[in-house]
Design a protein around this motif. Sequence first.
Motif, PDB file in Angstrom:
ATOM      1  N   ASN A  79      90.455  19.280  31.013  1.00 14.32           N
ATOM      2  CA  ASN A  79      91.695  19.905  30.540  1.00 14.32           C
ATOM      3  C   ASN A  79      92.514  19.010  29.636  1.00 14.32           C
ATOM      4  O   ASN A  79      93.597  19.392  29.202  1.00 14.32           O
ATOM      5  CB  ASN A  79      92.577  20.284  31.734  1.00 14.32           C
ATOM      6  N   ILE A  99      94.587  25.322  35.305  1.00 11.71           N
ATOM      7  CA  ILE A  99      95.395  25.838  34.192  1.00 11.71           C
ATOM      8  C   ILE A  99      96.336  26.909  34.747  1.00 11.71           C
ATOM      9  O   ILE A  99      95.887  27.844  35.407  1.00 11.71           O
ATOM     10  CB  ILE A  99      94.489  26.457  33.122  1.00 11.71           C
ATOM     11  N   ALA A 160      88.933  32.954  29.949  1.00 13.01           N
ATOM     12  CA  ALA A 160      87.507  33.270  29.892  1.00 13.01           C
ATOM     13  C   ALA A 160      87.249  34.740  29.564  1.00 13.01           C
ATOM     14  O   ALA A 160      86.515  35.063  28.629  1.00 13.01           O
ATOM     15  CB  ALA A 160      86.835  32.890  31.207  1.00 13.01           C
ATOM     16  N   ALA A 161      87.884  35.635  30.327  1.00 12.96           N
ATOM     17  CA  ALA A 161      87.602  37.061  30.108  1.00 12.96           C
ATOM     18  C   ALA A 161      88.077  37.499  28.718  1.00 12.96           C
ATOM     19  O   ALA A 161      87.392  38.256  28.034  1.00 12.96           O
ATOM     20  CB  ALA A 161      88.261  37.893  31.196  1.00 12.96           C
ATOM     21  N   LEU A 164      85.599  36.472  26.089  1.00  9.58           N
ATOM     22  CA  LEU A 164      84.416  37.341  26.116  1.00  9.58           C
ATOM     23  C   LEU A 164      84.735  38.699  25.487  1.00  9.58           C
ATOM     24  O   LEU A 164      83.915  39.277  24.782  1.00  9.58           O
ATOM     25  CB  LEU A 164      83.898  37.495  27.546  1.00  9.58           C
ATOM     26  N   ARG A 165      85.941  39.202  25.729  1.00 13.97           N
ATOM     27  CA  ARG A 165      86.348  40.462  25.088  1.00 13.97           C
ATOM     28  C   ARG A 165      86.344  40.299  23.569  1.00 13.97           C
ATOM     29  O   ARG A 165      85.830  41.142  22.830  1.00 13.97           O
ATOM     30  CB  ARG A 165      87.776  40.839  25.497  1.00 13.97           C
ATOM     31  N   SER A 167      84.648  38.498  21.775  1.00 10.66           N
ATOM     32  CA  SER A 167      83.313  38.363  21.168  1.00 10.66           C
ATOM     33  C   SER A 167      82.830  39.711  20.660  1.00 10.66           C
ATOM     34  O   SER A 167      82.040  39.775  19.727  1.00 10.66           O
ATOM     35  CB  SER A 167      82.330  37.760  22.159  1.00 10.66           C
ATOM     36  N   ILE A 168      83.312  40.792  21.250  1.00 11.90           N
ATOM     37  CA  ILE A 168      82.922  42.118  20.771  1.00 11.90           C
ATOM     38  C   ILE A 168      84.027  42.748  19.924  1.00 11.90           C
ATOM     39  O   ILE A 168      83.779  43.317  18.868  1.00 11.90           O
ATOM     40  CB  ILE A 168      82.595  43.041  21.966  1.00 11.90           C
ATOM     41  N   LYS A 169      85.258  42.578  20.397  1.00 17.92           N
ATOM     42  CA  LYS A 169      86.368  43.287  19.759  1.00 17.92           C
ATOM     43  C   LYS A 169      86.899  42.590  18.510  1.00 17.92           C
ATOM     44  O   LYS A 169      87.483  43.225  17.639  1.00 17.92           O
ATOM     45  CB  LYS A 169      87.522  43.439  20.764  1.00 17.92           C
ATOM     46  N   MET A 208      73.816  30.598  29.735  1.00 22.64           N
ATOM     47  CA  MET A 208      73.574  32.021  29.963  1.00 22.64           C
ATOM     48  C   MET A 208      74.248  32.532  31.242  1.00 22.64           C
ATOM     49  O   MET A 208      74.182  33.719  31.539  1.00 22.64           O
ATOM     50  CB  MET A 208      72.063  32.303  30.009  1.00 22.64           C
ATOM     51  N   LEU A 210      77.290  32.676  31.361  1.00 22.15           N
ATOM     52  CA  LEU A 210      78.427  33.407  30.804  1.00 22.15           C
ATOM     53  C   LEU A 210      78.125  34.160  29.515  1.00 22.15           C
ATOM     54  O   LEU A 210      78.747  35.176  29.244  1.00 22.15           O
ATOM     55  CB  LEU A 210      79.587  32.443  30.514  1.00 22.15           C
ATOM     56  N   SER A 212      75.327  35.395  26.137  1.00 24.64           N
ATOM     57  CA  SER A 212      73.941  35.666  25.775  1.00 24.64           C
ATOM     58  C   SER A 212      73.491  34.628  24.747  1.00 24.64           C
ATOM     59  O   SER A 212      74.315  34.016  24.075  1.00 24.64           O
ATOM     60  CB  SER A 212      73.831  37.057  25.178  1.00 24.64           C
ATOM     61  N   PRO A 213      72.177  34.445  24.618  1.00 25.98           N
ATOM     62  CA  PRO A 213      71.678  33.526  23.583  1.00 25.98           C
ATOM     63  C   PRO A 213      72.198  33.929  22.200  1.00 25.98           C
ATOM     64  O   PRO A 213      72.524  33.078  21.380  1.00 25.98           O
ATOM     65  CB  PRO A 213      70.164  33.696  23.658  1.00 25.98           C
ATOM     66  N   MET A 215      75.027  35.285  21.513  1.00 22.24           N
ATOM     67  CA  MET A 215      76.408  34.815  21.369  1.00 22.24           C
ATOM     68  C   MET A 215      76.446  33.325  21.085  1.00 22.24           C
ATOM     69  O   MET A 215      77.269  32.848  20.301  1.00 22.24           O
ATOM     70  CB  MET A 215      77.208  35.101  22.638  1.00 22.24           C
ATOM     71  N   PRO A 325      80.613  16.467  43.233  1.00 16.13           N
ATOM     72  CA  PRO A 325      81.803  17.146  43.777  1.00 16.13           C
ATOM     73  C   PRO A 325      82.885  16.157  44.212  1.00 16.13           C
ATOM     74  O   PRO A 325      82.580  15.068  44.722  1.00 16.13           O
ATOM     75  CB  PRO A 325      81.252  17.901  44.992  1.00 16.13           C
TER      76      PRO A 325
END
Lengths: 347, 216
Positions: A79, A99, A160-161, A164-165, A167-169, A208, A210, A212-213, A215, A325
């Motif tokens: 971070n 975060i 994150a979400a 990913l959105r 990436s398409i929109k 992968m 999260l 696709s190849p 992407m 860890p």
Amino acid sequence: MTSMTGKQRISAAFKKTFSDADPELDRVPAYMFSGACNSQLVGSTIGELMQDGQIFAKGQLAAYERYKPDIMLMMWDLNVDLEAIGNEIRFPDDSMPVITKEILEDKGKLSSLQVPDPKKDGRLPAYLDACIEVKKHVTDSPVSGVIAGPWTIAMGLRGAANLLRDSIKDPEYIHELMEFCIQATINSTQALSEIGVGVGYSEAPASMDLISPKMYREFVFPYHKKIVDHFKEKKIGVGLHVCGNADAILDDLVATGVSNLSVDSGSDLALAVEATRGKAVLIGNVPTELFLAESAEEMRQSIQNCIHVAPNDSGYILATGCEVPAIAPPKKVDWFMDLAEELGAYN
Amino acid sequence: MSQEMFDKLAQAVIDGESEDAEALAKQALEQKLDPLACITNGLTVGIQKTGELFASGEYYLPELIIGADAMKAAMQILEPALLSGQEREVTGTIVIGTVEGDLHEIGKTLVGTMMTANGFRVIDLGTDIPSADFIDAVKESGANLVGASALLTTTMLQQEKLISSLKDAGLREQVKVMVGGAPVTASYAKQIGADGYAEDAISAVDLAMRLIDAPA
Ligand code: B1M
């Protein structure tokens, strides 16, 4: 053969990959990614270690003394850049930083963001100081910095979400964002290499698990390549670590031109051997959960298997797949270097 | 005519087109179509298909996320229009979140989406959620399931804390607790007194059905 130093072992691994030379090695070169868990060695909380670069440095030095890894990796948290750019972070006492506000939740803010100055902003200066401090004392092994990669920064800034959105929109937005993020990665890499520390960037979310190849190839690869090319011109080799399962993009990762590639336990080491042979030093990939196992038996098998699968004709460094860890007992970290010593000896 | 609308709604979800889904929902209400049927025969069919495409590897996470977004957008129009006494039949209601100190978002979101696709009402609290927020959400929603995700060894301990907080709040009998996330195991789940553990999103749905005795 007398025992070699970390520097000698690592240099031999690079020679094996990048030349026809086949230098002798006393044993497999080995190191672990550890940072937070070293708070146990210096009696601090995780939160204290994450906020105070000097405690972090003390922890890394204590770890070096105890475990004697062949690379001293300066693993703080991912971070540092995000915070310097404008994310808000909370530091729990007994766990990793979190975060609490993503600066690009409102995507319009991108144009107002500043690329951080590693000598001024957030915890970046403290990170550089910790690296300088550790390098002063660790003379036998290379000291290597860990920088957040551009995709990791993008995901941290945007969420994150949301990313990913996009990436398409709104794929164009991701490209703009990545242009910004590589500047941050490049600046941090530059600052670290100026103090003589090895450089590598970490991309937890580029596998992968999260994306696709496709992407990876569209949104990440071009920027990874830009970073590597930028430093190639300056004759600086950079490394790359990817968490999770990266099997489908191993050839792409190597094609970025990185000089070493570190893969997580989610990736298949045998495939990574094929992808990296003669092109990049391979690093990996003992599962980090074995640092919490009841006995050392599974770790023994895992290390044995890594050494068995890894190439003799190209450079290989035995390492943890990812970070140890935070609450792994030091005794179990001892297992790792002890087993490397025992099982990794070349006769 | 109504079947045509149902198909369009389903397709908007499959394509992840939130604006289309919302506009179609409004149109459906204007045409006096039954909102419940629009949900059941349109949106739910769409999200199920989306889940199948994901399970078969054709869709990745982004498609799944925008599919769930589109469903949500249309639901916001259709749900308030349900006739009084008419209730959407839900398999169960789950409050789900990633525990305090943990920002890993995706696994939890994925589980939530698959639960939605299988007829659950899902209240997704987000990440880094303190036990107290889970409890407030359970009280508010009358949920019968709680799902806690943890991806770090350090934050797994919060799952245990959540269970004891539910007990202290007198809610432990009301809800079944399921836990998951990469470092979590079935034996850990048992040890902390959770009702179940699931390894991935698909088995999470099966587990939830079993826990509340829903017909599969
Ligand atoms: C309610 O019932 C249920 C039932 C089933 C449930 C469930 C709930 N929740 C999940 N499931 C299950 O179903 C899901 C769908 O199949 C599955 O969910 P998953 O979440 O497992 O799967 C997702 C679909 C995809 N997977 C993921 O999203 C996680 C992938 C990996 C690579 C990962 C990512 C992407 C990230 N990380 Co993190 N990260 C790793 C992960 C490695 C791995 N192999 O898991 C892991 C989890 N991270 C780790 C670490 C150490 C960290 N991470 C950190 C940060 C990040 C990113 C921000 C970079 C990013 C997260 C982005 C985001 N906002 O979500 C830091 C932690 C910050 C914090 N306080 O939380 C940091 C501490 C790194 C650092 N030093 O800063 C490791 C944890 C080690 C440990 N045992 O403690 C880790 C296992 C990597 C490793 N190999 O060591 C199942 O687990």
